[in-house]
Design a protein around this motif. Structure first.
Motif, PDB file in Angstrom:
ATOM      1  N   PHE A  78       0.832  -1.197   0.000  1.00 45.98           N
ATOM      2  CA  PHE A  78       0.000   0.000   0.000  1.00 45.98           C
ATOM      3  C   PHE A  78       0.870   1.252   0.000  1.00 45.98           C
ATOM      4  O   PHE A  78       0.612   2.205  -0.750  1.00 45.98           O
ATOM      5  CB  PHE A  78      -0.920  -0.004   1.225  1.00 45.98           C
ATOM      6  N   ALA A  79       1.914   1.256   0.836  1.00 47.36           N
ATOM      7  CA  ALA A  79       2.806   2.414   0.913  1.00 47.36           C
ATOM      8  C   ALA A  79       3.522   2.635  -0.412  1.00 47.36           C
ATOM      9  O   ALA A  79       3.668   3.761  -0.879  1.00 47.36           O
ATOM     10  CB  ALA A  79       3.822   2.215   2.034  1.00 47.36           C
ATOM     11  N   GLN A  80       3.975   1.544  -1.035  1.00 45.64           N
ATOM     12  CA  GLN A  80       4.661   1.648  -2.317  1.00 45.64           C
ATOM     13  C   GLN A  80       3.758   2.311  -3.344  1.00 45.64           C
ATOM     14  O   GLN A  80       4.170   3.207  -4.087  1.00 45.64           O
ATOM     15  CB  GLN A  80       5.072   0.255  -2.805  1.00 45.64           C
ATOM     16  N   SER A  81       2.497   1.868  -3.397  1.00 45.94           N
ATOM     17  CA  SER A  81       1.542   2.426  -4.347  1.00 45.94           C
ATOM     18  C   SER A  81       1.287   3.901  -4.074  1.00 45.94           C
ATOM     19  O   SER A  81       1.308   4.729  -4.986  1.00 45.94           O
ATOM     20  CB  SER A  81       0.224   1.645  -4.277  1.00 45.94           C
ATOM     21  N   LEU A  82       1.074   4.242  -2.814  1.00 48.97           N
ATOM     22  CA  LEU A  82       0.757   5.619  -2.461  1.00 48.97           C
ATOM     23  C   LEU A  82       1.935   6.551  -2.694  1.00 48.97           C
ATOM     24  O   LEU A  82       1.778   7.651  -3.227  1.00 48.97           O
ATOM     25  CB  LEU A  82       0.324   5.694  -0.994  1.00 48.97           C
ATOM     26  N   PHE A  83       3.131   6.118  -2.328  1.00 45.14           N
ATOM     27  CA  PHE A  83       4.291   6.993  -2.400  1.00 45.14           C
ATOM     28  C   PHE A  83       4.871   7.093  -3.807  1.00 45.14           C
ATOM     29  O   PHE A  83       5.448   8.106  -4.169  1.00 45.14           O
ATOM     30  CB  PHE A  83       5.388   6.502  -1.446  1.00 45.14           C
ATOM     31  N   GLU A  84       4.711   6.040  -4.597  1.00 43.93           N
ATOM     32  CA  GLU A  84       5.373   6.030  -5.891  1.00 43.93           C
ATOM     33  C   GLU A  84       4.452   6.300  -7.067  1.00 43.93           C
ATOM     34  O   GLU A  84       4.907   6.702  -8.125  1.00 43.93           O
ATOM     35  CB  GLU A  84       6.081   4.675  -6.110  1.00 43.93           C
ATOM     36  N   GLU A  85       3.161   6.073  -6.909  1.00 49.75           N
ATOM     37  CA  GLU A  85       2.270   6.176  -8.057  1.00 49.75           C
ATOM     38  C   GLU A  85       1.302   7.344  -7.982  1.00 49.75           C
ATOM     39  O   GLU A  85       0.665   7.687  -8.969  1.00 49.75           O
ATOM     40  CB  GLU A  85       1.470   4.878  -8.213  1.00 49.75           C
ATOM     41  N   ALA A  86       1.172   7.974  -6.812  1.00 51.24           N
ATOM     42  CA  ALA A  86       0.177   9.028  -6.664  1.00 51.24           C
ATOM     43  C   ALA A  86       0.669  10.394  -7.116  1.00 51.24           C
ATOM     44  O   ALA A  86      -0.079  11.353  -7.092  1.00 51.24           O
ATOM     45  CB  ALA A  86      -0.268   9.114  -5.197  1.00 51.24           C
ATOM     46  N   GLU A  87       1.926  10.477  -7.558  1.00 50.12           N
ATOM     47  CA  GLU A  87       2.486  11.751  -7.951  1.00 50.12           C
ATOM     48  C   GLU A  87       1.875  12.233  -9.264  1.00 50.12           C
ATOM     49  O   GLU A  87       1.538  11.451 -10.151  1.00 50.12           O
ATOM     50  CB  GLU A  87       4.004  11.615  -8.101  1.00 50.12           C
TER      51      GLU A  87
END
Length: 305
Positions: A78-87
């Motif tokens: 979840f953290a990977q998705s939020l931190f890397e893809e939400a930009e």
């Protein structure tokens, strides 16, 4: 739900905080508590928590509030998705091209609208964010102008040389005073990283934890200009380090060095803490600069001549 830049940052900070504290599924999170820990107002926290509930990280009970739907140890994906893809893709495009010096120093909005095929409204949102981060400004007449950033090996080294002057000095300021609660929070974060958290934390989480450590100590200085300068430098470093390949081994070493500095401050030995800070920054400079660990695509000294 579409989040503003501030709300996105707060959402990421909440995830990082939960992972740092290793909370279990069902843990109760409150707007007031998070606002205090993250040093922000309740409004962006509320929106961020609603967003995280939509994403499945939190559950919401009208009478009791928000609770974790996942344990911290199960949040890596979840953290990977939020931190890397939400930009914002447009933000990333502008940042990447700026780092590679593929954009002119001065430009009109219509230039970037044509280049990226976006509307003025879409571009304006990104330009306002970049202006807040401090690497662009509006010209007195018309158009925009990029400000100096860390966009070369030489600039990166200069930033570390400058930090090695001001950050140890902040620890020796006559107005220096430790906030015990903030120091304890900082220590828990660095202990989590050193004990293995660096293995699963995203590059963004690692950078933000590092920035929080240095900004917390600058806050202790009691000098607004020390804090302002450290925050400014951290803002410039984000452009490079967010896109930098993850180098996890020195992250553990850096966290251990942070803990040594915190221990010296707890013992009241500011002189030794300042010396340890200087050596810590020199170690980081050698690793980042002398070993050539830079993001792919950043201009080199040769390319800039």
């Amino acid at each position: 739900m579409n989040l503003s830049a501030l709300q996105t940052r707060v959402a990421r900070d909440i995830v990082a905080y939960v992972r740092q504290e290793q909370f279990e599924e069902g843990h109760h999170l409150t707007e007031l508590g998070l606002a205090k820990v993250l040093n922000t107002s309740r409004s962006p926290v509320k929106i961020a928590m609603q967003f995280l509930a939509e994403q499945g990280m939190l559950t919401y009970d009208r009478n009791r509030g928000f609770f974790l739907a996942l344990s911290a140890k199960d949040m890596a994906g979840f953290a990977q998705s939020l931190f890397e893809e939400a930009e914002d893709p447009l933000y990333l495009q502008i940042a990447s091209m700026r780092l590679q010096r593929k954009l002119p120093e001065q430009f009109a909005e219509t230039d970037l609208m044509r280049l990226f095929d976006v509307t003025r409204a879409t571009l304006r949102v990104v330009l306002m964010r970049i202006q807040q981060e401090g690497w662009i400004e509006q010209r007195a007449g018309q158009g925009w102008q990029f400000l100096p950033i860390i966009d070369s090996v030489q600039a990166y080294e200069e930033s570390y040389t400058f930090r090695a002057i001001i950050e140890p000095a902040a620890l020796l300021a006559p107005t220096f005073m430790v906030d015990a609660e903030a120091l304890s929070r900082c220590r828990r974060q660095q202990e989590y990283i050193a004990r293995g958290g660096y293995l699963t934390m995203t590059p963004r989480e690692l950078f933000e934890a590092n920035a929080q450590f240095h900004e917390t100590l600058a806050t202790f200085s009691g000098n607004r200009f020390h804090l302002q300068t450290v925050r400014r430098l951290d803002g410039l470093r984000r452009l490079v380090e967010y896109q930098q390949a993850s180098q996890r081994t020195p992250r553990k070493e850096h966290a251990e060095e942070h803990l040594e500095i915190l221990a010296l401050l707890e013992a009241g030995d500011r002189l030794a803490a300042a010396d340890r800070m200087r050596r810590h920054l020199e170690h980081a400079r050698q690793h980042k600069v002398l070993s050539g660990l830079f993001i792919t695509g950043m201009a080199t000294d040769t390319e800039l001549t």
